[in-house]
Design an enzyme around this catalytic site. Structure first.
Site, PDB file in Angstrom:
ATOM      1  N   PHE A   9       0.796  -1.218   0.000  1.00  0.00           N
ATOM      2  CA  PHE A   9       0.000   0.000   0.000  1.00  0.00           C
ATOM      3  C   PHE A   9       0.831   1.272   0.000  1.00  0.00           C
ATOM      4  O   PHE A   9       1.873   1.354   0.661  1.00  0.00           O
ATOM      5  CB  PHE A   9      -0.915   0.031   1.226  1.00  0.00           C
ATOM      6  CG  PHE A   9      -1.986  -1.016   1.236  1.00  0.00           C
ATOM      7  CD1 PHE A   9      -2.376  -1.650   0.067  1.00  0.00           C
ATOM      8  CD2 PHE A   9      -2.622  -1.370   2.423  1.00  0.00           C
ATOM      9  CE1 PHE A   9      -3.367  -2.620   0.073  1.00  0.00           C
ATOM     10  CE2 PHE A   9      -3.612  -2.330   2.438  1.00  0.00           C
ATOM     11  CZ  PHE A   9      -3.988  -2.957   1.264  1.00  0.00           C
ATOM     12  N   HIS A  45      -3.666   3.932  -2.381  1.00  0.00           N
ATOM     13  CA  HIS A  45      -4.549   2.864  -1.903  1.00  0.00           C
ATOM     14  C   HIS A  45      -5.372   3.333  -0.709  1.00  0.00           C
ATOM     15  O   HIS A  45      -6.577   3.072  -0.616  1.00  0.00           O
ATOM     16  CB  HIS A  45      -3.731   1.638  -1.469  1.00  0.00           C
ATOM     17  CG  HIS A  45      -2.994   0.949  -2.561  1.00  0.00           C
ATOM     18  ND1 HIS A  45      -1.623   0.989  -2.676  1.00  0.00           N
ATOM     19  CD2 HIS A  45      -3.429   0.179  -3.590  1.00  0.00           C
ATOM     20  CE1 HIS A  45      -1.244   0.268  -3.716  1.00  0.00           C
ATOM     21  NE2 HIS A  45      -2.318  -0.228  -4.296  1.00  0.00           N
ATOM     22  N   LYS A  86      -5.550   6.359 -11.985  1.00  0.00           N
ATOM     23  CA  LYS A  86      -4.242   6.178 -12.628  1.00  0.00           C
ATOM     24  C   LYS A  86      -4.320   5.044 -13.649  1.00  0.00           C
ATOM     25  O   LYS A  86      -3.766   5.135 -14.745  1.00  0.00           O
ATOM     26  CB  LYS A  86      -3.146   5.889 -11.597  1.00  0.00           C
ATOM     27  CG  LYS A  86      -1.762   5.729 -12.242  1.00  0.00           C
ATOM     28  CD  LYS A  86      -0.665   5.564 -11.211  1.00  0.00           C
ATOM     29  CE  LYS A  86      -0.682   4.188 -10.596  1.00  0.00           C
ATOM     30  NZ  LYS A  86      -0.224   3.134 -11.563  1.00  0.00           N
ATOM     31  N   ASP A  87      -5.008   3.979 -13.277  1.00  0.00           N
ATOM     32  CA  ASP A  87      -5.267   2.874 -14.200  1.00  0.00           C
ATOM     33  C   ASP A  87      -6.587   3.168 -14.920  1.00  0.00           C
ATOM     34  O   ASP A  87      -7.589   2.473 -14.721  1.00  0.00           O
ATOM     35  CB  ASP A  87      -5.332   1.558 -13.440  1.00  0.00           C
ATOM     36  CG  ASP A  87      -4.032   1.254 -12.712  1.00  0.00           C
ATOM     37  OD1 ASP A  87      -3.049   0.905 -13.376  1.00  0.00           O
ATOM     38  OD2 ASP A  87      -4.005   1.387 -11.475  1.00  0.00           O
TER      39      ASP A  87
END
Length: 283
Positions: A33, A37, A149-150
């Protein structure tokens, strides 16, 4: 915070919560993490009565020459941090629990997964979609949060949830950045002190593109030419992709008539990093 390692126990806990009228929030992770996260967990904490975070390094989304064996792990630290931000259950299955002997079912989302990461990592989105739909059936959340981000992954999950009629609300969370503007990633750990400044080219290229658009530029080729020049300015940096895409369909954008996703992926040494932003032309 309770730690659950088996599918049956997690499903039983989810059933108990649902019978009690509790709203379940979920953050799927591969662990190790960082603040990104934890921000996802805090966000879903405000959306649900009970919060589950899964920690599972999913082998199905790694290619044969990728970093599955070396992907950073620190379970004790992860569990401590999850507890500190208010997670109620950490679901921590072993590979054999998620993919037992004889396993042969996979979920594939087409079209939105074809470009960008799907082109350079052909097994990635099949592995992501499969593990996420399995986790949804195990954790039974009402709401789940994914990082932007993804971005292509977020679009893929939303498409899958819509197409498979899953009754789950999918929320995105903006990219969380380091003080030097590098997008937070577990893979940042791989960067040497010498490579770190090279990695900052990603965020600088995004800023330059935003500035271009703010000045009225709408030609995608012009914007991408400048972005690629900034990324490919010597040193051990190799561009995987730098592209403009429609934020909803992932189709290629030539002239920006509306919001466009600028998606970047580079290798700094052997470390693959991604970043993105939405470019919004002025009306």
């Amino acid at each position: 915070m309770r730690i659950i390692e088996t599918v049956s126990e997690m499903q039983q806990q989810a059933d108990d919560w649902r019978r009690a009228g509790k709203r379940i929030g979920f953050v799927p992770t591969m662990g190790y993490f960082h603040e990104g996260h934890l921000m996802l967990m805090r966000k879903v904490r405000g959306e649900a009565d009970m919060v589950v975070a899964s920690i599972f390094v999913n082998p199905a989304q790694f290619g044969p020459n990728e970093d599955l064996a070396t992907y950073p792990r620190d379970l004790d630290r992860d569990l401590r941090l999850a507890g500190e931000v208010g997670v109620d259950v950490a679901f921590v299955p072993q590979v054999g629990e998620m993919y037992p002997d004889g396993y042969q079912t996979y979920v594939e989302v087409t079209k939105v997964t074809a470009p960008l990461c799907g082109r350079s990592r052909p097994l990635f989105f099949r592995g992501v979609a499969t593990v996420v739909v399995k986790l949804f059936h195990i954790v039974k959340p009402h709401v789940a949060v994914f990082g932007e981000k993804d971005y292509q992954q977020l679009v893929t999950i939303r498409r899958m949830v819509k197409d498979l009629n899953l009754d789950i609300e999918i929320l995105g969370h903006p990219i969380v950045r380091e003080p030097d503007d590098l997008a937070m990633s577990s893979r940042n750990k791989y960067l040497t002190p010498e490579q770190r400044p090279l990695a900052l080219r990603l965020s600088r290229a995004l800023k330059a593109a935003r500035a271009r658009v703010a000045l009225g530029e709408r030609n995608g080729s012009v914007i991408l030419k400048e972005v690629k020049e900034l990324l490919d300015a010597g040193g051990e940096v190799r561009i995987d992709y730098a592209e403009l895409r429609d934020p909803a369909t992932m189709e290629e954008v030539g002239s920006m008539d509306g919001p466009s996703l600028l998606a970047l992926a580079v290798f700094v040494g052997t470390t693959r990093l991604i970043d993105n932003c939405i470019l919004r032309p002025a009306a």
